[in-house]
Design a protein around this motif. Structure first.
Motif, PDB file in Angstrom:
ATOM      1  N   ILE A  39       0.846  -1.206   0.000  1.00 23.52           N
ATOM      2  CA  ILE A  39       0.000   0.000   0.000  1.00 23.52           C
ATOM      3  C   ILE A  39       0.875   1.247   0.000  1.00 23.52           C
ATOM      4  O   ILE A  39       0.673   2.164  -0.802  1.00 23.52           O
ATOM      5  CB  ILE A  39      -0.951  -0.003   1.214  1.00 23.52           C
ATOM      6  CG1 ILE A  39      -1.962  -1.150   1.091  1.00 23.52           C
ATOM      7  CG2 ILE A  39      -1.668   1.339   1.343  1.00 23.52           C
ATOM      8  CD1 ILE A  39      -2.718  -1.438   2.378  1.00 23.52           C
ATOM      9  N   PRO A  48      -2.032   1.447  -9.000  1.00 23.32           N
ATOM     10  CA  PRO A  48      -3.332   0.998  -8.499  1.00 23.32           C
ATOM     11  C   PRO A  48      -3.181  -0.281  -7.675  1.00 23.32           C
ATOM     12  O   PRO A  48      -2.158  -0.971  -7.745  1.00 23.32           O
ATOM     13  CB  PRO A  48      -4.113   0.711  -9.780  1.00 23.32           C
ATOM     14  CG  PRO A  48      -3.057   0.288 -10.758  1.00 23.32           C
ATOM     15  CD  PRO A  48      -1.848   1.141 -10.421  1.00 23.32           C
ATOM     16  N   ALA A  49      -4.207  -0.597  -6.921  1.00 29.69           N
ATOM     17  CA  ALA A  49      -4.191  -1.834  -6.146  1.00 29.69           C
ATOM     18  C   ALA A  49      -4.163  -3.040  -7.082  1.00 29.69           C
ATOM     19  O   ALA A  49      -3.405  -3.988  -6.867  1.00 29.69           O
ATOM     20  CB  ALA A  49      -5.408  -1.898  -5.222  1.00 29.69           C
ATOM     21  N   ARG A  50      -4.991  -3.025  -8.110  1.00 31.86           N
ATOM     22  CA  ARG A  50      -5.065  -4.154  -9.050  1.00 31.86           C
ATOM     23  C   ARG A  50      -4.150  -3.900 -10.241  1.00 31.86           C
ATOM     24  O   ARG A  50      -4.322  -2.917 -10.966  1.00 31.86           O
ATOM     25  CB  ARG A  50      -6.493  -4.362  -9.545  1.00 31.86           C
ATOM     26  CG  ARG A  50      -6.643  -5.519 -10.532  1.00 31.86           C
ATOM     27  CD  ARG A  50      -8.068  -5.699 -11.016  1.00 31.86           C
ATOM     28  NE  ARG A  50      -8.970  -5.958  -9.916  1.00 31.86           N
ATOM     29  CZ  ARG A  50      -9.154  -7.147  -9.332  1.00 31.86           C
ATOM     30  NH1 ARG A  50      -8.472  -8.192  -9.752  1.00 31.86           N
ATOM     31  NH2 ARG A  50      -9.997  -7.286  -8.337  1.00 31.86           N
ATOM     32  N   ILE A  88      -6.134  -7.430  -2.778  1.00 35.12           N
ATOM     33  CA  ILE A  88      -6.450  -6.221  -3.544  1.00 35.12           C
ATOM     34  C   ILE A  88      -7.466  -5.370  -2.784  1.00 35.12           C
ATOM     35  O   ILE A  88      -7.322  -4.137  -2.708  1.00 35.12           O
ATOM     36  CB  ILE A  88      -6.944  -6.583  -4.960  1.00 35.12           C
ATOM     37  CG1 ILE A  88      -5.777  -7.141  -5.785  1.00 35.12           C
ATOM     38  CG2 ILE A  88      -7.585  -5.374  -5.647  1.00 35.12           C
ATOM     39  CD1 ILE A  88      -6.189  -7.774  -7.103  1.00 35.12           C
ATOM     40  N   ALA A  89      -8.473  -5.997  -2.197  1.00 38.79           N
ATOM     41  CA  ALA A  89      -9.455  -5.246  -1.410  1.00 38.79           C
ATOM     42  C   ALA A  89      -8.778  -4.550  -0.233  1.00 38.79           C
ATOM     43  O   ALA A  89      -9.088  -3.391   0.083  1.00 38.79           O
ATOM     44  CB  ALA A  89     -10.560  -6.173  -0.915  1.00 38.79           C
ATOM     45  N   GLU A  91      -5.629  -3.597  -0.117  1.00 36.04           N
ATOM     46  CA  GLU A  91      -4.860  -2.492  -0.686  1.00 36.04           C
ATOM     47  C   GLU A  91      -5.766  -1.322  -1.065  1.00 36.04           C
ATOM     48  O   GLU A  91      -5.436  -0.157  -0.786  1.00 36.04           O
ATOM     49  CB  GLU A  91      -4.090  -2.940  -1.935  1.00 36.04           C
ATOM     50  CG  GLU A  91      -2.899  -3.819  -1.635  1.00 36.04           C
ATOM     51  CD  GLU A  91      -2.172  -4.238  -2.891  1.00 36.04           C
ATOM     52  OE1 GLU A  91      -2.417  -3.647  -3.972  1.00 36.04           O
ATOM     53  OE2 GLU A  91      -1.340  -5.165  -2.801  1.00 36.04           O
ATOM     54  N   GLU A  92      -6.895  -1.608  -1.706  1.00 33.71           N
ATOM     55  CA  GLU A  92      -7.810  -0.536  -2.101  1.00 33.71           C
ATOM     56  C   GLU A  92      -8.288   0.259  -0.893  1.00 33.71           C
ATOM     57  O   GLU A  92      -8.351   1.478  -0.938  1.00 33.71           O
ATOM     58  CB  GLU A  92      -8.989  -1.103  -2.879  1.00 33.71           C
ATOM     59  CG  GLU A  92      -8.612  -1.528  -4.287  1.00 33.71           C
ATOM     60  CD  GLU A  92      -9.710  -2.242  -5.033  1.00 33.71           C
ATOM     61  OE1 GLU A  92     -10.677  -2.735  -4.403  1.00 33.71           O
ATOM     62  OE2 GLU A  92      -9.597  -2.338  -6.277  1.00 33.71           O
ATOM     63  N   LEU A  95      -5.350   2.378   0.247  1.00 36.14           N
ATOM     64  CA  LEU A  95      -5.063   3.475  -0.695  1.00 36.14           C
ATOM     65  C   LEU A  95      -6.100   4.584  -0.576  1.00 36.14           C
ATOM     66  O   LEU A  95      -5.780   5.754  -0.777  1.00 36.14           O
ATOM     67  CB  LEU A  95      -5.010   2.945  -2.127  1.00 36.14           C
ATOM     68  CG  LEU A  95      -3.791   2.065  -2.464  1.00 36.14           C
ATOM     69  CD1 LEU A  95      -3.976   1.405  -3.829  1.00 36.14           C
ATOM     70  CD2 LEU A  95      -2.510   2.875  -2.418  1.00 36.14           C
ATOM     71  N   ARG A  96      -7.334   4.246  -0.222  1.00 38.61           N
ATOM     72  CA  ARG A  96      -8.394   5.258  -0.069  1.00 38.61           C
ATOM     73  C   ARG A  96      -8.211   6.080   1.202  1.00 38.61           C
ATOM     74  O   ARG A  96      -8.664   7.209   1.278  1.00 38.61           O
ATOM     75  CB  ARG A  96      -9.768   4.593  -0.025  1.00 38.61           C
ATOM     76  CG  ARG A  96     -10.291   4.228  -1.381  1.00 38.61           C
ATOM     77  CD  ARG A  96     -11.765   3.937  -1.319  1.00 38.61           C
ATOM     78  NE  ARG A  96     -12.060   2.835  -0.422  1.00 38.61           N
ATOM     79  CZ  ARG A  96     -12.367   1.600  -0.793  1.00 38.61           C
ATOM     80  NH1 ARG A  96     -12.413   1.303  -2.065  1.00 38.61           N
ATOM     81  NH2 ARG A  96     -12.623   0.675   0.083  1.00 38.61           N
TER      82      ARG A  96
END
Length: 98
Positions: A39, A48-50, A88-89, A91-92, A95-96
């Protein structure tokens, strides 16, 4: 760890399986630590995460390893895709926050 063939009772076998399960959980926890670090690095590199190419690279690698170990590659792919989606979730979400 004892080899499966060195286990002469179900009790011995279960002890080894429980120890292996604990090791797998510890490995997953360690992997989550790397995801958390990703992250920070992805933020710094504006990634991006993905990253779809990376997802497929990881899946290809674990399928090959599974096949080499005589394990069902489809099962391993399914497990890893679930693990990757969870990662990924995570990380997302991270990142938010920033």
């Amino acid at each position: 760890m004892k080899a499966p063939s060195d286990c002469h009772s179900m009790q011995e076998l279960r002890v080894q399986i429980d120890a292996l399960d604990a090791s797998i959980v510890a490995g997953l926890a360690a992997r989550a630590g790397y995801i958390d670090r990703a992250i920070i690095l992805k933020q710094a590199e504006n990634l991006p995460a993905r990253i779809e190419d990376r997802v497929e690279e990881v899946v290809d690698r674990v399928r090959a390893k599974a096949a080499a170990e005589g394990l069902d590659a489809d099962l391993v792919e399914d497990l890893w895709r679930r693990l990757i989606e969870w990662s990924i979730a995570r990380e997302e979400l991270g990142l938010r926050r920033d």
